[in-house]
Write a protein that holds these residues in place. Sequence first.
Motif, short mmCIF file in Angstrom:
data_model
loop_
_atom_site.label_atom_id
_atom_site.label_comp_id
_atom_site.label_asym_id
_atom_site.label_seq_id
_atom_site.Cartn_x
_atom_site.Cartn_y
_atom_site.Cartn_z
N VAL A 60 0.48 -0.89 -0.26
CA VAL A 60 0.00 0.10 -0.16
C VAL A 60 0.41 1.42 -0.30
O VAL A 60 -0.24 2.17 -0.18
N ASN A 61 2.65 1.62 0.42
CA ASN A 61 3.04 2.26 1.12
C ASN A 61 3.49 3.01 -0.60
O ASN A 61 3.35 4.12 -0.38
N GLY A 62 3.44 2.05 -1.31
CA GLY A 62 4.74 1.95 -2.71
C GLY A 62 3.40 3.72 -3.51
O GLY A 62 3.81 4.57 -3.26
N PRO A 63 2.43 3.45 -4.11
CA PRO A 63 1.45 4.38 -4.58
C PRO A 63 1.13 5.57 -3.47
O PRO A 63 1.02 6.28 -4.24
N ILE A 64 1.00 5.25 -2.52
CA ILE A 64 1.12 6.17 -1.48
C ILE A 64 1.52 6.96 -0.85
O ILE A 64 1.80 8.46 -1.48
N CYS A 65 3.12 7.09 -1.01
CA CYS A 65 4.52 7.74 -1.20
C CYS A 65 4.33 8.07 -2.59
O CYS A 65 5.07 9.51 -2.39
N ASP A 66 5.21 6.98 -3.70
CA ASP A 66 4.51 8.27 -5.31
C ASP A 66 3.63 9.47 -5.61
O ASP A 66 4.28 10.23 -6.14
#
Length: 114
Positions: A60-66
Amino acid sequence: SRPPMRAFHCSWFCFFTAFFIWFAIAPLMPEIKKTLDLDKQQIWTSNICSVAGTIFMRFVNGPICDKYGARIPMGAILIGASIPCALTGLVTNATNLSVLRFFIGLGGATFGMG
């Protein structure tokens, strides 16, 4: 006045907080095992739930950090993960422990953000 130093100190403080949240139960496990009358299988299940929460949150963090960068989501996740960490003393059985460890595991995902 020195943004790089401020970023450095915020980074190590977030890492320390994530470490504290994620590993807070480990030294207490012998007492938790005795108090809740847990067997090895139940302890392993709670450990797996903790890691499962971390793996889920990393995806979940990948797209949120992007989209938002790492700073705001990291703070939100650490604040959110501190709540179940504070509620550790209210656990009464193995199921509660596993659910609690899952939500604490979400905070472990911040190790890859900073």
